[in-house]
Design a protein around this motif. Structure first.
Motif, mmCIF file in Angstrom:
data_model
loop_
_atom_site.group_PDB
_atom_site.id
_atom_site.type_symbol
_atom_site.label_atom_id
_atom_site.label_comp_id
_atom_site.label_asym_id
_atom_site.label_seq_id
_atom_site.Cartn_x
_atom_site.Cartn_y
_atom_site.Cartn_z
ATOM 1 N N ALA A 71 0.835 -1.208 0.000
ATOM 2 C CA ALA A 71 0.000 0.000 0.000
ATOM 3 C C ALA A 71 0.867 1.255 0.000
ATOM 4 O O ALA A 71 0.574 2.225 -0.723
ATOM 5 C CB ALA A 71 -0.928 -0.015 1.217
ATOM 6 N N GLU A 72 1.922 1.259 0.808
ATOM 7 C CA GLU A 72 2.820 2.412 0.852
ATOM 8 C C GLU A 72 3.514 2.624 -0.498
ATOM 9 O O GLU A 72 3.649 3.755 -0.969
ATOM 10 C CB GLU A 72 3.870 2.219 1.945
ATOM 11 N N PHE A 73 3.915 1.522 -1.111
ATOM 12 C CA PHE A 73 4.593 1.615 -2.407
ATOM 13 C C PHE A 73 3.636 2.166 -3.463
ATOM 14 O O PHE A 73 3.993 3.066 -4.238
ATOM 15 C CB PHE A 73 5.115 0.239 -2.815
ATOM 16 N N ASN A 74 2.425 1.626 -3.514
ATOM 17 C CA ASN A 74 1.455 2.087 -4.510
ATOM 18 C C ASN A 74 1.149 3.578 -4.340
ATOM 19 O O ASN A 74 1.032 4.321 -5.330
ATOM 20 C CB ASN A 74 0.167 1.277 -4.402
ATOM 21 N N GLN A 75 1.029 4.017 -3.099
ATOM 22 C CA GLN A 75 0.756 5.432 -2.844
ATOM 23 C C GLN A 75 1.930 6.298 -3.315
ATOM 24 O O GLN A 75 1.734 7.338 -3.951
ATOM 25 C CB GLN A 75 0.502 5.656 -1.354
ATOM 26 N N ALA A 76 3.158 5.841 -3.009
ATOM 27 C CA ALA A 76 4.346 6.616 -3.388
ATOM 28 C C ALA A 76 4.496 6.691 -4.904
ATOM 29 O O ALA A 76 4.798 7.756 -5.463
ATOM 30 C CB ALA A 76 5.592 5.990 -2.763
ATOM 31 N N ILE A 77 4.268 5.578 -5.591
ATOM 32 C CA ILE A 77 4.380 5.565 -7.051
ATOM 33 C C ILE A 77 3.300 6.438 -7.680
ATOM 34 O O ILE A 77 3.538 7.171 -8.651
ATOM 35 C CB ILE A 77 4.304 4.123 -7.586
#
Length: 609
Positions: free
Chosen positions: A62-68
């Motif tokens: 979830a953190e990765f998807n938000q950052a991307i």
């Protein structure tokens, strides 16, 4: 899997793609690509077993998807790509920017989570600030052609690769009077050469053996070429760098403001400027992202390439002893190469099977038998050199050189006119006069699915030192069952003893043996006092650990700089063995058999990653 008569799409042209090849080499590029890929026994892509895309350390999905998603909003969807597609190894000019095309570990062990393509210095700064915000490591590349040393592979899997070349590939300036240029990371040797020719300038570039790499990237990794300007980092002048906190730095005279906001006129003229000379800490480091670099160019001059052959293997130390005074007295015009005759077979572009049908290293007598039918004949060592200047001075220099080497019985000097047009010497004529080529790719046909790994120690230019390293390398190649391809780039006080380990990347056994060979060569030569100047990303910790004088004072110094400049540890952690505090001592270092163990499926890095 390719058949022997497969035909593949032609490589991209330089006119259509920044990373392509010039039209003058189009036919050669097609032939080289077809020849190599037709011998492949690998499928176009292999199945992936980790989560796709691979997550950065300490980051949830979830953190990765938000950052991307945030990065795409800033840079545009088309400039941020998830690495969620099949991994394809490609070819030299059509390489992946997601992993190492010549992987020594498993194909997906060193993969990025995504690739981002900045188009401006300001966008590079934005990416670095984004990485700090989300604590996601980024791994910058220029053009990704760090072949033999790790390619585009980030040391920490799941890092975001920052591909500087795709959209930052401008030649910003060529100053004919100053014999210098200013380039971005995506400018290849091909591109710079072609632009100089287009402008009809009387200038040469200095190119490595193959011309598709980045001028900037090669210099800051301290790569070398073969004209008098062959030490690339020594001939750079002025850097512009994005620091790990997003700030912008210019080194040398670039730190001086120019008139009315323009670049000052001395940035590409004088290297150190005032105060500490800081450029060096940005070579082979992870202290900043170099986004612009000045480079000195060589005024064109007369030149004459030649080779000298030596009949016996045991001539080796005597050859080195003769080279040293010639180089120190600057009789030799360039950084010459000394190669073993096995490379006369390899540069014919024929596979090893054309010379030897059995398994294991090709026997010396078999090499001798086949070499006897080649243009240079049954010899052991071949010295490739080039002299520069007017006809009279070149003639005088060649007379001195021929006389010096003439003390070795059977030594023979030959000019390009003495050899057929397909001989390798004609390629050296081009490279040693600043013309980038593709010929050096030919030895990749030696084995199917050919990949290679460089071992590159620095050795004093003395016969006894050269022989000490050579004997270690010969013995360990025999132990692990590899053909030995040594190339020595010899200067007056030191030489780069470059070993090319060629292996079949489809064979786990060959990869395991190649990794063990590399590990033991690093350890044994270091124990005798000889260290590598450059290495593959997976062996960086081992090499860095050999520079241990003063209770590892050098590494402690590097770590102090790293932690001060990059407190969040986001910029290329582990590059050249330099780990930030965030990763240090937590299982990321490779100091033993971890590369071989990774081939059993263990993977690279802590098991929790």
């Amino acid at each position: 899997m390719a058949s022997s008569n497969s035909t593949f799409p032609p490589p991209p042209s330089l006119s259509s793609k920044y990373s392509g090849i010039p039209d003058r080499l189009a036919a050669i590029g097609v032939e080289s690509k077809n020849r190599l890929l037709s011998k492949s026994t690998l499928p176009e892509s292999a199945p992936r077993h980790h989560d796709v895309p691979r997550l950065p350390p300490d980051t949830t999905r979830a953190e990765f998807n938000q950052a991307i998603g945030e990065l795409k909003q800033i840079l545009g969807d088309q400039n941020v790509e998830l690495n969620d597609r099949p991994l394809v190894d490609g070819w030299y000019l059509e390489h992946p920017n997601t992993h190492d095309a010549f992987h020594i570990a498993l194909q997906e062990d060193l993969v990025s989570s995504a690739v981002v393509y900045p188009g401006t210095v300001e966008e590079v700064q934005t990416i670095v600030r984004w990485a700090n915000k989300h604590k996601i490591p980024v791994y910058p590349i220029s053009m990704g052609r760090n072949i033999g040393y790790g390619g585009t592979a980030p040391r920490v899997p799941g890092s975001v690769v920052v591909d500087l070349g795709r959209r930052m590939n401008r030649i910003l300036n060529i100053d004919a009077e100053n014999a210098s240029c200013l380039v971005e990371p995506g400018v290849s040797y091909f591109a710079l050469y072609e632009e100089i020719q287009r402008q009809k300038l009387p200038l040469w570039i200095d190119t490595p053996d193959v011309g598709g790499g980045s001028v900037l990237g090669n210099a800051i990794d301290r790569g070398v070429g073969y004209t008098p300007y062959g030490d690339h980092f020594a001939n750079h002048c002025g850097l512009e760098i994005v620091l790990p906190n997003g700030e912008l730095l210019r080194t040398g005279m670039g730190a001086l403001e120019g008139k009315d906001g323009a670049d000052n006129p001395t940035w590409q003229s004088f290297q150190p400027a005032y105060g500490p000379y800081s450029d060096g800490i940005f070579s082979q480091s992870n202290f900043g992202i170099v986004v612009r670099m000045g480079m000195w160019l060589m005024p064109e001059t007369g030149h004459q390439s030649y080779l000298i052959t030596f009949p016996r293997d045991e001539d080796f130390p005597a050859i080195i002893e003769i080279i040293r005074p010639l180089a120190q007295q600057r009789v030799l015009g360039n950084i010459p190469q000394l190669r073993h005759v096995i490379q006369e077979l390899a540069t014919t572009a024929q596979p090893k099977s054309a010379f030897h049908s059995s398994s294991g290293p090709i026997p010396r007598e078999t090499i001798r038998q086949h070499a006897s039918s080649l243009p240079v004949g049954d010899v052991s060592w071949v010295f490739y050199g080039t002299q520069y200047g007017d006809a009279a001075s070149i003639s005088s220099q060649l007379n001195l050189i021929e006389k010096a080497f003439g003390v070795i019985p059977g030594a023979q000097l030959r000019l390009p006119s003495d050899l057929p047009p397909e001989h390798y010497l004609h390629s050296r004529v081009s490279v040693c006069s600043g013309v980038p080529v593709l010929r050096e790719l030919d030895w990749l046909n030696w084995v199917p699915n050919a990949a290679h790994l460089f071992f590159s120690p620095i050795v004093p230019t003395r016969g006894r030192d050269a022989e000490a390293v050579h004997n270690i390398v010969v013995r360990l190649h025999a132990k692990y069952g590899f053909d030995l391809f040594p190339t020595l780039c010899v200067a007056g006080r030191e030489m780069h003893y470059i070993v090319n380990i060629v292996y079949d990347r489809a064979s786990v056994d060959e990869k395991r043996r190649a990794a063990a060979l590399m590990r033991e060569m690093i350890a044994e030569t270091a124990a005798e006092g000889y260290g590598e100047y450059r290495t593959h990303v997976l062996f960086a910790d081992m090499v860095a650990a050999t520079y241990s004088w003063g209770d590892n004072a050098l590494m402690r110094f590097n770590e102090t700089i790293k932690d001060a400049l990059d407190p969040n540890g986001i910029l290329a952690p582990g590059r050249n063995g330099i780990w930030p505090k965030r990763f240090r001592g937590k299982g990321w270092e490779i100091l033993g058999t971890e590369v071989e163990e990774a081939l059993d499926g263990k993977g690279i890095g802590p098991s929790s990653s």
